[in-house]
Design an enzyme around this catalytic site. Sequence first.
Site, PDB file in Angstrom:
ATOM      1  N   HIS A 226      -8.723  17.747  53.364  1.00  0.00           N
ATOM      2  CA  HIS A 226      -9.590  18.460  54.295  1.00  0.00           C
ATOM      3  C   HIS A 226      -9.858  17.614  55.538  1.00  0.00           C
ATOM      4  O   HIS A 226     -10.971  17.630  56.080  1.00  0.00           O
ATOM      5  CB  HIS A 226     -10.907  18.842  53.606  1.00  0.00           C
ATOM      6  CG  HIS A 226     -10.729  19.882  52.544  1.00  0.00           C
ATOM      7  ND1 HIS A 226     -11.721  20.227  51.659  1.00  0.00           N
ATOM      8  CD2 HIS A 226      -9.662  20.663  52.236  1.00  0.00           C
ATOM      9  CE1 HIS A 226     -11.268  21.174  50.851  1.00  0.00           C
ATOM     10  NE2 HIS A 226     -10.021  21.448  51.172  1.00  0.00           N
TER      11      HIS A 226
HETATM   12  C1  LIG Z   1      -1.689  19.951  50.014  1.00  0.00           C
HETATM   13  C2  LIG Z   1      -2.815  20.668  50.714  1.00  0.00           C
HETATM   14  C3  LIG Z   1      -3.572  21.590  50.012  1.00  0.00           C
HETATM   15  C4  LIG Z   1      -4.617  22.256  50.644  1.00  0.00           C
HETATM   16  N1  LIG Z   1      -5.326  23.178  49.936  1.00  0.00           N
HETATM   17  C5  LIG Z   1      -6.303  23.877  50.542  1.00  0.00           C
HETATM   18  C6  LIG Z   1      -7.007  24.905  49.861  1.00  0.00           C
HETATM   19  O1  LIG Z   1      -6.733  25.198  48.708  1.00  0.00           O
HETATM   20  N2  LIG Z   1      -7.991  25.560  50.532  1.00  0.00           N
HETATM   21  C7  LIG Z   1      -8.323  25.255  51.822  1.00  0.00           C
HETATM   22  O2  LIG Z   1      -9.227  25.881  52.373  1.00  0.00           O
HETATM   23  N3  LIG Z   1      -7.677  24.278  52.486  1.00  0.00           N
HETATM   24  C8  LIG Z   1      -6.679  23.608  51.897  1.00  0.00           C
HETATM   25  N4  LIG Z   1      -6.004  22.623  52.581  1.00  0.00           N
HETATM   26  C9  LIG Z   1      -6.479  22.291  53.928  1.00  0.00           C
HETATM   27  C10 LIG Z   1      -5.944  23.219  54.995  1.00  0.00           C
HETATM   28  O3  LIG Z   1      -4.569  23.438  54.789  1.00  0.00           O
HETATM   29  C11 LIG Z   1      -6.199  22.575  56.377  1.00  0.00           C
HETATM   30  O4  LIG Z   1      -7.579  22.333  56.547  1.00  0.00           O
HETATM   31  C12 LIG Z   1      -5.719  23.449  57.505  1.00  0.00           C
HETATM   32  O5  LIG Z   1      -4.352  23.771  57.364  1.00  0.00           O
HETATM   33  C13 LIG Z   1      -5.931  22.725  58.825  1.00  0.00           C
HETATM   34  O6  LIG Z   1      -5.339  23.476  59.850  1.00  0.00           O
HETATM   35  P1  LIG Z   1      -4.891  22.807  61.204  1.00  0.00           P
HETATM   36  O7  LIG Z   1      -4.411  23.906  62.069  1.00  0.00           O
HETATM   37  O8  LIG Z   1      -5.978  21.922  61.696  1.00  0.00           O
HETATM   38  O9  LIG Z   1      -3.695  21.823  60.831  1.00  0.00           O
HETATM   39  P2  LIG Z   1      -2.291  22.135  60.144  1.00  0.00           P
HETATM   40  O10 LIG Z   1      -2.386  23.327  59.245  1.00  0.00           O
HETATM   41  O11 LIG Z   1      -1.849  20.833  59.572  1.00  0.00           O
HETATM   42  O12 LIG Z   1      -1.361  22.547  61.363  1.00  0.00           O
HETATM   43  C14 LIG Z   1      -0.879  21.636  62.277  1.00  0.00           C
HETATM   44  C15 LIG Z   1       0.541  22.031  62.616  1.00  0.00           C
HETATM   45  O13 LIG Z   1       0.985  21.259  63.717  1.00  0.00           O
HETATM   46  C16 LIG Z   1       2.324  20.877  63.477  1.00  0.00           C
HETATM   47  N5  LIG Z   1       2.589  19.671  64.258  1.00  0.00           N
HETATM   48  C17 LIG Z   1       2.046  18.443  64.122  1.00  0.00           C
HETATM   49  N6  LIG Z   1       2.534  17.602  65.060  1.00  0.00           N
HETATM   50  C18 LIG Z   1       3.391  18.319  65.803  1.00  0.00           C
HETATM   51  C19 LIG Z   1       4.214  18.003  66.919  1.00  0.00           C
HETATM   52  N7  LIG Z   1       4.234  16.778  67.441  1.00  0.00           N
HETATM   53  N8  LIG Z   1       4.984  18.983  67.438  1.00  0.00           N
HETATM   54  C20 LIG Z   1       4.965  20.225  66.902  1.00  0.00           C
HETATM   55  N9  LIG Z   1       4.207  20.583  65.857  1.00  0.00           N
HETATM   56  C21 LIG Z   1       3.435  19.635  65.318  1.00  0.00           C
HETATM   57  C22 LIG Z   1       2.378  20.650  61.977  1.00  0.00           C
HETATM   58  O14 LIG Z   1       3.699  20.713  61.516  1.00  0.00           O
HETATM   59  C23 LIG Z   1       1.519  21.789  61.471  1.00  0.00           C
HETATM   60  O15 LIG Z   1       2.268  22.963  61.280  1.00  0.00           O
HETATM   61  C24 LIG Z   1      -4.937  21.967  51.989  1.00  0.00           C
HETATM   62  C25 LIG Z   1      -4.169  21.037  52.701  1.00  0.00           C
HETATM   63  C26 LIG Z   1      -3.110  20.408  52.080  1.00  0.00           C
HETATM   64  C27 LIG Z   1      -2.274  19.419  52.857  1.00  0.00           C
END
Ligand SMILES: Cc1cc2nc3c(=O)[nH]c(=O)nc-3n(C[C@H](O)[C@H](O)[C@H](O)COP(=O)(O)OP(=O)(O)OC[C@H]3O[C@@H](n4cnc5c(N)ncnc54)[C@H](O)[C@@H]3O)c2cc1C
Length: 289
Positions: A226
């Site tokens: 998280h």
């Molecule tokens: C194994 C795991 C299990 C989880 N389980 C749960 C759950 O059960 N319930 C829940 O609520 N939350 C869960 N989470 C947490 C949840 O997935 C995250 O809080 C959420 O995805 C965050 O979203 P975000 O958009 O901030 O980041 P992310 O979802 O990480 O998105 C960021 C994106 O940016 C891309 N990116 C990064 N750098 C670059 C770059 N330089 N160029 C292009 N693209 C790039 C990445 O590939 C990714 O697709 C889990 C997370 C993980 C890792």
Amino acid sequence: MILSAGAVNSPQLLELSGIGDPQLLRSLDLAVLSSAPAVGQGLQDHLAVSYFYKSRVPTLNDELLPLIGKLRAALRYALTRTGPLAMSVNQAGAFVRSRPELSRPNLHLYFNPISYTTTAGRRRRLLNPDPYSAFLMSFNSCRPTSRGTVHVKSRDPLDPPAIVPNAMATPQDVQEVYEGARLLRRIAAAHPLADVIESELQPGAPIQSDSEVLADFRQRAGSVFHACGTCAMGADPRRAVVDHRLRVHGLAGLRVVDASIFPAVTSGNTNTPTTMVAEKAADLILQEG
Ligand SMILES: Cc1cc2nc3c(=O)[nH]c(=O)nc-3n(C[C@H](O)[C@H](O)[C@H](O)COP(=O)(O)OP(=O)(O)OC[C@H]3O[C@@H](n4cnc5c(N)ncnc54)[C@H](O)[C@@H]3O)c2cc1C
């Protein structure tokens, strides 16, 4: 421009672009475009530890360890969309107060009818549960107060940034470990759960004092994934990266929209709150035409 690379990569990309703490950027020979000392600060996460129990009744271990059981579960899911593979691994959970005087829950509990204490370190360990009936309960603090950092280590975009969780750095976070462990053990000792428990496998009966419980937590706890807070939203550019409309302080035309903007970690899971940030950002952008 909308930056949505997540709590690890959004601060990395800002710093590589010259937006960050000038001292840090200069030390890595990165040109400073905008002074933003809060970039990469404020990292938060939920850290959970599992307590494993040997069970007197069958658990998913018995069903999913044998190859025939795996095949049966896979077939059942494929044909009927039911069975263990149709369910969340966390089959029960709770948000609870560890002390009655608290005004809101401070601990998140998890229950999984499966265990993998003997398979640590092996490849694909989650595919092979323990060869005996067992289950686990876990807890994490809902609102940890420790803060870590994510910062670039070099100018190379392929060089992963340094993630420093700095977990368990405050007395409150440590106290909640003691309380979480006591609570799990109280639940395990209460009927009807106590009737099906043969023994506590991990951390195990010898781990009793607060210092032993804390040492065990430090050794075995893991991230619930998280991560957030590294490009926090707030009014003060010295402490926050984006303003209340998710615009990067001091720059025009750049927003951050992901979990990195959380000023503080949410008390539960972060996926839906991140979607809410995205929905809100879409509204804000549309309002501006
Ligand atoms: C194994 C795991 C299990 C989880 N389980 C749960 C759950 O059960 N319930 C829940 O609520 N939350 C869960 N989470 C947490 C949840 O997935 C995250 O809080 C959420 O995805 C965050 O979203 P975000 O958009 O901030 O980041 P992310 O979802 O990480 O998105 C960021 C994106 O940016 C891309 N990116 C990064 N750098 C670059 C770059 N330089 N160029 C292009 N693209 C790039 C990445 O590939 C990714 O697709 C889990 C997370 C993980 C890792």
